[in-house]
Design a protein around this motif. Structure first.
Motif, PDB file in Angstrom:
ATOM      1  N   LEU A   1       0.770  -1.357   0.033  1.00  0.00           N
ATOM      2  CA  LEU A   1      -0.088   0.091   0.093  1.00  0.00           C
ATOM      3  C   LEU A   1       0.943   1.135   0.125  1.00  0.00           C
ATOM      4  O   LEU A   1       0.654   2.333  -0.582  1.00  0.00           O
ATOM      5  N   ALA A   2       1.943   1.161   0.738  1.00  0.00           N
ATOM      6  CA  ALA A   2       3.081   2.363   0.948  1.00  0.00           C
ATOM      7  C   ALA A   2       3.544   2.599  -0.478  1.00  0.00           C
ATOM      8  O   ALA A   2       3.695   3.771  -0.917  1.00  0.00           O
ATOM      9  N   SER A   3       3.952   1.773  -1.197  1.00  0.00           N
ATOM     10  CA  SER A   3       4.804   1.813  -2.505  1.00  0.00           C
ATOM     11  C   SER A   3       3.797   2.263  -3.545  1.00  0.00           C
ATOM     12  O   SER A   3       3.978   3.006  -4.361  1.00  0.00           O
ATOM     13  N   ALA A   4       2.383   1.750  -3.495  1.00  0.00           N
ATOM     14  CA  ALA A   4       1.345   2.226  -4.485  1.00  0.00           C
ATOM     15  C   ALA A   4       1.130   3.763  -4.257  1.00  0.00           C
ATOM     16  O   ALA A   4       0.878   4.313  -5.277  1.00  0.00           O
ATOM     17  N   ALA A   5       1.225   4.023  -3.085  1.00  0.00           N
ATOM     18  CA  ALA A   5       0.690   5.648  -2.737  1.00  0.00           C
ATOM     19  C   ALA A   5       2.148   6.390  -3.155  1.00  0.00           C
ATOM     20  O   ALA A   5       1.594   7.216  -3.663  1.00  0.00           O
ATOM     21  N   LEU A   6       3.088   5.913  -2.988  1.00  0.00           N
ATOM     22  CA  LEU A   6       4.298   6.656  -3.152  1.00  0.00           C
ATOM     23  C   LEU A   6       4.489   6.849  -4.898  1.00  0.00           C
ATOM     24  O   LEU A   6       5.389   7.843  -5.243  1.00  0.00           O
ATOM     25  N   SER A   7       4.058   5.837  -5.259  1.00  0.00           N
ATOM     26  CA  SER A   7       4.518   5.994  -6.832  1.00  0.00           C
ATOM     27  C   SER A   7       3.163   6.277  -7.746  1.00  0.00           C
ATOM     28  O   SER A   7       3.585   7.024  -8.922  1.00  0.00           O
ATOM     29  N   ARG A   8       2.092   6.343  -7.306  1.00  0.00           N
ATOM     30  CA  ARG A   8       0.955   6.742  -8.147  1.00  0.00           C
ATOM     31  C   ARG A   8       0.210   8.158  -7.838  1.00  0.00           C
ATOM     32  O   ARG A   8      -0.196   8.863  -8.478  1.00  0.00           O
ATOM     33  N   PHE A   9       0.595   8.399  -6.278  1.00  0.00           N
ATOM     34  CA  PHE A   9       0.039   9.844  -5.803  1.00  0.00           C
ATOM     35  C   PHE A   9       1.152  10.895  -5.725  1.00  0.00           C
ATOM     36  O   PHE A   9       2.040  10.530  -5.389  1.00  0.00           O
TER      37      PHE A   9
ATOM     38  N   SER B   1      12.178  -3.106  10.596  1.00  0.00           N
ATOM     39  CA  SER B   1      13.321  -3.257  10.332  1.00  0.00           C
ATOM     40  C   SER B   1      13.461  -3.651   8.755  1.00  0.00           C
ATOM     41  O   SER B   1      14.296  -3.353   8.099  1.00  0.00           O
ATOM     42  N   VAL B   2      12.129  -4.169   8.176  1.00  0.00           N
ATOM     43  CA  VAL B   2      12.315  -4.772   6.532  1.00  0.00           C
ATOM     44  C   VAL B   2      11.456  -3.870   6.161  1.00  0.00           C
ATOM     45  O   VAL B   2      11.393  -3.899   4.557  1.00  0.00           O
ATOM     46  N   LEU B   3      10.628  -2.935   6.547  1.00  0.00           N
ATOM     47  CA  LEU B   3       9.792  -2.296   5.596  1.00  0.00           C
ATOM     48  C   LEU B   3      10.244  -1.179   4.757  1.00  0.00           C
ATOM     49  O   LEU B   3       9.782  -1.141   3.672  1.00  0.00           O
ATOM     50  N   PRO B   4      11.584  -0.484   5.020  1.00  0.00           N
ATOM     51  CA  PRO B   4      11.955   0.452   4.236  1.00  0.00           C
ATOM     52  C   PRO B   4      12.491  -0.280   2.808  1.00  0.00           C
ATOM     53  O   PRO B   4      12.423   0.242   1.701  1.00  0.00           O
ATOM     54  N   PHE B   5      12.972  -1.481   2.896  1.00  0.00           N
ATOM     55  CA  PHE B   5      13.531  -2.029   1.900  1.00  0.00           C
ATOM     56  C   PHE B   5      12.249  -2.697   1.064  1.00  0.00           C
ATOM     57  O   PHE B   5      12.521  -2.564  -0.283  1.00  0.00           O
ATOM     58  N   SER B   6      11.375  -3.158   1.845  1.00  0.00           N
ATOM     59  CA  SER B   6      10.124  -3.446   1.061  1.00  0.00           C
ATOM     60  C   SER B   6       9.389  -2.451   0.368  1.00  0.00           C
ATOM     61  O   SER B   6       9.051  -2.640  -1.079  1.00  0.00           O
ATOM     62  N   ILE B   7       9.397  -1.302   0.843  1.00  0.00           N
ATOM     63  CA  ILE B   7       8.905  -0.131   0.204  1.00  0.00           C
ATOM     64  C   ILE B   7       9.670   0.091  -1.380  1.00  0.00           C
ATOM     65  O   ILE B   7       9.261   0.502  -2.276  1.00  0.00           O
ATOM     66  N   TRP B   8      10.897   0.460  -0.805  1.00  0.00           N
ATOM     67  CA  TRP B   8      11.705   0.734  -1.975  1.00  0.00           C
ATOM     68  C   TRP B   8      11.756  -0.167  -3.083  1.00  0.00           C
ATOM     69  O   TRP B   8      11.586   0.253  -4.379  1.00  0.00           O
ATOM     70  N   VAL B   9      11.673  -1.340  -2.804  1.00  0.00           N
ATOM     71  CA  VAL B   9      11.925  -2.447  -4.007  1.00  0.00           C
ATOM     72  C   VAL B   9      10.358  -2.527  -4.733  1.00  0.00           C
ATOM     73  O   VAL B   9      10.500  -2.447  -6.094  1.00  0.00           O
TER      74      VAL B   9
END
Length: 314
Positions: free
Chosen positions: A128-136, A186-194
């Motif tokens: 959800l975070a990566s969708a928001a950061l890439s589309r909005f 600990s893993v969320l920053p990597f998950s969002i960035w990828v």
């Protein structure tokens, strides 16, 4: 010597009229000899690169081989001064001792609960975070991306004390929920960035076509975007699983009740004041590695098939 004439050739013998096949072959072989040194020069960098790759693979595989090798050795072969490359008297005693150690099944259950919950939560939040950061487009979006990248570069051990103090204030210490949230953080920053990189690669026209067909936001996320970014979801899930499954320090600091410890803490029990049980430790490490291998084998097919799932058909 008899001579024969060929049409269109006057006074020429048959041997004179025929092409010089031998000369052509000689010239062709000469060209082949001229090209071969060039090919040889091109092969040298490739052979060198392959050799370096094989050397690095052997260096990477050797610890795994030595772990499995030691797990099947009896105690006298484990502690021998001369390295024994293959067990002379293979035994399952180390595995039996590891499986019968106190708390193994309890720690296995604890690890399964914490890791599965951490992986699922990191996938949902990261997606959800990566969708928001890439589309909005909104104010502070670039600052958030820079902050995510900055947090990813900080060692996890440096964040352990702030997490401990925060969880102590919130009353989350010595609980599954606190450990799960620590792993997700600990893993969320990597998950969002990828996953954001996979979202950016998806053409916006696909979403517009889905909107024309009457699909809502959540329908587009689940039925259109999720299949297209599946490789990113699988890659981040593998990273989250390995990070949470192998973590020792966070579990040891956050948990005080020994009945809630995870398998990495259990592995530390093979080292005591009397010494280290290397045979049992290696056997336990083999057992500890099996779930990671099984998880990767389960998701690796989805990693490949997800690259084409949901694609637009012409």
């Amino acid at each position: 010597m008899t001579t024969t004439t060929t049409p269109g050739v006057t006074g020429a013998t048959a041997s004179e009229a025929q092409p010089d096949v031998a000369g052509a072959n000689r010239s062709g072989s000469g060209r082949a000899r001229a090209v071969s040194p060039v090919r040889a020069r091109k092969r040298k960098p490739r052979v060198l690169a392959n050799t370096i790759a094989v050397v690095f693979c052997l260096i990477w595989v050797f610890p795994i081989y030595w772990m499995v090798n030691t797990a099947f050795k009896p105690a006298d072969e484990v502690t021998a001064l001369t390295p024994i490359w293959l067990p002379l008297r293979p035994t399952l005693e180390n595995f039996t001792r590891a499986l019968t150690q106190d708390g193994f099944l309890v720690y296995l259950r604890n690890s399964a609960i914490v890791v599965v919950a951490a992986v699922l939560l990191s996938i949902v939040v990261g997606f959800l975070a990566s969708a928001a950061l890439s589309r909005f487009r909104f104010k502070g979006r670039r600052a958030i991306l820079v902050a995510i990248l900055f947090v990813q570069m900080i060692p996890s051990g440096a964040l352990l004390i702030p997490l401990f103090l925060s969880f102590q204030t919130l009353g989350l210490l010595n609980s599954y929920l606190g450990l799960i949230l620590a792993y997700v953080a600990s893993v969320l920053p990597f998950s969002i960035w990828v996953m954001r990189g996979f979202f950016v690669a998806v053409p916006i026209e696909i979403e517009e076509a889905a909107k024309v067909d009457g699909a809502g936001t959540f329908r587009i996320l689940w039925s259109v975007l999720f299949p297209l970014v599946m490789p990113g979801v699988i890659a981040t899930s593998v990273f989250a699983f390995i990070a949470a499954w192998n973590d020792y320090l966070t579990a040891y600091v956050m948990l005080k009740d020994q009945g809630m410890y995870t398998l990495p803490v259990w592995l530390a029990g093979f080292s005591t004041n009397k010494g280290t049980d290397f045979g049992g430790l290696m056997a336990a490490s083999v057992l500890f590695s099996i779930p990671v291998v099984v998880f990767f084998l389960i998701v690796q097919r989805r990693l490949v098939s997800g690259m084409t799932a949901g694609a637009v058909k012409g």
